[in-house]
Design a protein around this motif. Structure first.
Motif, PDB file in Angstrom:
ATOM      1  N   VAL A 175       0.840  -1.196   0.000  1.00  0.00           N
ATOM      2  CA  VAL A 175       0.000   0.000   0.000  1.00  0.00           C
ATOM      3  C   VAL A 175       0.876   1.248   0.000  1.00  0.00           C
ATOM      4  O   VAL A 175       1.768   1.396   0.830  1.00  0.00           O
ATOM      5  CB  VAL A 175      -0.951   0.011   1.214  1.00  0.00           C
ATOM      6  N   VAL A 176       0.577   2.152  -0.940  1.00  0.00           N
ATOM      7  CA  VAL A 176       1.294   3.417  -1.061  1.00  0.00           C
ATOM      8  C   VAL A 176       0.457   4.509  -0.410  1.00  0.00           C
ATOM      9  O   VAL A 176      -0.750   4.613  -0.660  1.00  0.00           O
ATOM     10  CB  VAL A 176       1.537   3.763  -2.549  1.00  0.00           C
ATOM     11  N   ASN A 177       1.076   5.325   0.439  1.00  0.00           N
ATOM     12  CA  ASN A 177       0.429   6.493   1.036  1.00  0.00           C
ATOM     13  C   ASN A 177       0.819   7.712   0.224  1.00  0.00           C
ATOM     14  O   ASN A 177       2.006   7.935  -0.027  1.00  0.00           O
ATOM     15  CB  ASN A 177       0.859   6.673   2.495  1.00  0.00           C
ATOM     16  N   ALA A 178      -0.180   8.491  -0.178  1.00  0.00           N
ATOM     17  CA  ALA A 178       0.088   9.659  -1.028  1.00  0.00           C
ATOM     18  C   ALA A 178      -0.742  10.842  -0.552  1.00  0.00           C
ATOM     19  O   ALA A 178      -1.739  10.685   0.165  1.00  0.00           O
ATOM     20  CB  ALA A 178      -0.244   9.332  -2.472  1.00  0.00           C
ATOM     21  N   SER A 179      -0.327  12.034  -0.978  1.00  0.00           N
ATOM     22  CA  SER A 179      -1.086  13.247  -0.652  1.00  0.00           C
ATOM     23  C   SER A 179      -0.837  14.290  -1.737  1.00  0.00           C
ATOM     24  O   SER A 179       0.101  14.184  -2.526  1.00  0.00           O
ATOM     25  CB  SER A 179      -0.685  13.785   0.729  1.00  0.00           C
ATOM     26  N   TRP A 180      -1.708  15.295  -1.780  1.00  0.00           N
ATOM     27  CA  TRP A 180      -1.584  16.412  -2.707  1.00  0.00           C
ATOM     28  C   TRP A 180      -2.338  17.593  -2.138  1.00  0.00           C
ATOM     29  O   TRP A 180      -3.164  17.459  -1.241  1.00  0.00           O
ATOM     30  CB  TRP A 180      -2.085  16.052  -4.111  1.00  0.00           C
ATOM     31  N   ARG A 181      -2.044  18.768  -2.645  1.00  0.00           N
ATOM     32  CA  ARG A 181      -2.673  20.000  -2.174  1.00  0.00           C
ATOM     33  C   ARG A 181      -4.144  19.976  -2.547  1.00  0.00           C
ATOM     34  O   ARG A 181      -4.497  19.724  -3.705  1.00  0.00           O
ATOM     35  CB  ARG A 181      -1.983  21.196  -2.823  1.00  0.00           C
ATOM     36  N   ALA A 182      -5.008  20.259  -1.583  1.00  0.00           N
ATOM     37  CA  ALA A 182      -6.443  20.324  -1.833  1.00  0.00           C
ATOM     38  C   ALA A 182      -6.748  21.543  -2.690  1.00  0.00           C
ATOM     39  O   ALA A 182      -6.290  22.640  -2.392  1.00  0.00           O
ATOM     40  CB  ALA A 182      -7.212  20.386  -0.525  1.00  0.00           C
ATOM     41  N   PRO A 183      -7.494  21.360  -3.789  1.00  0.00           N
ATOM     42  CA  PRO A 183      -7.734  22.476  -4.692  1.00  0.00           C
ATOM     43  C   PRO A 183      -8.611  23.578  -4.109  1.00  0.00           C
ATOM     44  O   PRO A 183      -8.497  24.731  -4.509  1.00  0.00           O
ATOM     45  CB  PRO A 183      -8.416  21.828  -5.897  1.00  0.00           C
ATOM     46  N   VAL A 184      -9.450  23.283  -3.136  1.00  0.00           N
ATOM     47  CA  VAL A 184     -10.392  24.279  -2.631  1.00  0.00           C
ATOM     48  C   VAL A 184      -9.806  25.106  -1.499  1.00  0.00           C
ATOM     49  O   VAL A 184      -9.769  26.330  -1.562  1.00  0.00           O
ATOM     50  CB  VAL A 184     -11.705  23.592  -2.165  1.00  0.00           C
ATOM     51  N   ASP A 185      -9.321  24.445  -0.446  1.00  0.00           N
ATOM     52  CA  ASP A 185      -8.886  25.185   0.734  1.00  0.00           C
ATOM     53  C   ASP A 185      -7.377  25.199   0.945  1.00  0.00           C
ATOM     54  O   ASP A 185      -6.890  25.767   1.911  1.00  0.00           O
ATOM     55  CB  ASP A 185      -9.579  24.651   1.983  1.00  0.00           C
ATOM     56  N   GLY A 186      -6.616  24.540   0.083  1.00  0.00           N
ATOM     57  CA  GLY A 186      -5.165  24.534   0.211  1.00  0.00           C
ATOM     58  C   GLY A 186      -4.627  23.556   1.234  1.00  0.00           C
ATOM     59  O   GLY A 186      -3.428  23.487   1.442  1.00  0.00           O
ATOM     60  N   GLY A 187      -5.512  22.807   1.884  1.00  0.00           N
ATOM     61  CA  GLY A 187      -5.070  21.778   2.829  1.00  0.00           C
ATOM     62  C   GLY A 187      -4.462  20.607   2.068  1.00  0.00           C
ATOM     63  O   GLY A 187      -4.047  20.741   0.918  1.00  0.00           O
ATOM     64  N   ARG A 188      -4.408  19.445   2.694  1.00  0.00           N
ATOM     65  CA  ARG A 188      -3.847  18.254   2.047  1.00  0.00           C
ATOM     66  C   ARG A 188      -4.933  17.200   1.890  1.00  0.00           C
ATOM     67  O   ARG A 188      -5.664  16.909   2.833  1.00  0.00           O
ATOM     68  CB  ARG A 188      -2.714  17.629   2.867  1.00  0.00           C
ATOM     69  N   MET A 189      -5.026  16.639   0.708  1.00  0.00           N
ATOM     70  CA  MET A 189      -5.868  15.474   0.441  1.00  0.00           C
ATOM     71  C   MET A 189      -4.952  14.273   0.601  1.00  0.00           C
ATOM     72  O   MET A 189      -3.809  14.296   0.158  1.00  0.00           O
ATOM     73  CB  MET A 189      -6.441  15.514  -0.977  1.00  0.00           C
TER      74      MET A 189
END
Length: 164
Positions: free
Chosen positions: A81-95
């Motif tokens: 299992v790979v854990n990943a994240s990216w910048r949330a497009p709406v509020d700038g948080g992390r998805m």
């Protein structure tokens, strides 16, 4: 005389109907099964190294979530299992999401969503099916939506870039 003619015609008609049903039914039943087997079975077994798994998951998540490849950060690997994240497009948080590969299918699930029902593996009948083809540095992601619509994205990421 008339009654025996009607009986003979009825017997002939019923006999002919029975023959058509028996010959047509197996062909009609075999075709959907053959199509389903062809659609489900991958061309060849896929065994990925850890670096390839990270590359495939990065490309798969980018395609699924409409992100650029560089926007997806690989935060770690827990077995398959790979854990990943990216910048949330709406509020700038992390998805955040997890990703795994089953054969040639990329499966993912959201992490940290407000309700437990949203934090599930996206591999149920109403979910899109995301398949990949790995060819050297090229990764092709083919997405099939539940309504039958398809999309194809092509990414290029070398193993050396992923190792950084």
């Amino acid at each position: 005389m008339r009654a025996s003619a009607v009986i003979a015609l009825t017997a002939l008609t019923l006999t002919a109907c029975g023959e058509r049903s028996e010959t047509a039914a197996p062909a009609a039943k075999a075709a959907p099964e053959a199509k389903a087997a062809a659609a489900v079975a991958p061309a060849a077994p896929v065994v990925l190294t850890a670096a390839e798994l990270r590359r495939v998951c990065r490309a798969g998540l980018a395609a699924i979530h409409g992100q650029t490849l560089s926007a997806i950060s690989i935060d770690g690997l827990e077995g398959p299992v790979v854990n990943a994240s990216w910048r949330a497009p709406v509020d700038g948080g992390r998805m955040r999401a997890q990703c795994r590969v089953d054969g040639d299918v990329v499966t993912w699930k959201a992490v940290d969503r407000p309700t437990p029902e949203e934090n599930r593996w996206m591999n149920q009948s109403g979910d899109p099916v995301v398949r990949f083809v790995l060819d050297g540095d090229a990764i092709t992601i083919n997405t099939t939506l539940p309504d039958g619509a398809t999309a194809t994205e092509q990414y290029s990421v070398s193993a050396e870039q992923e190792a950084r």
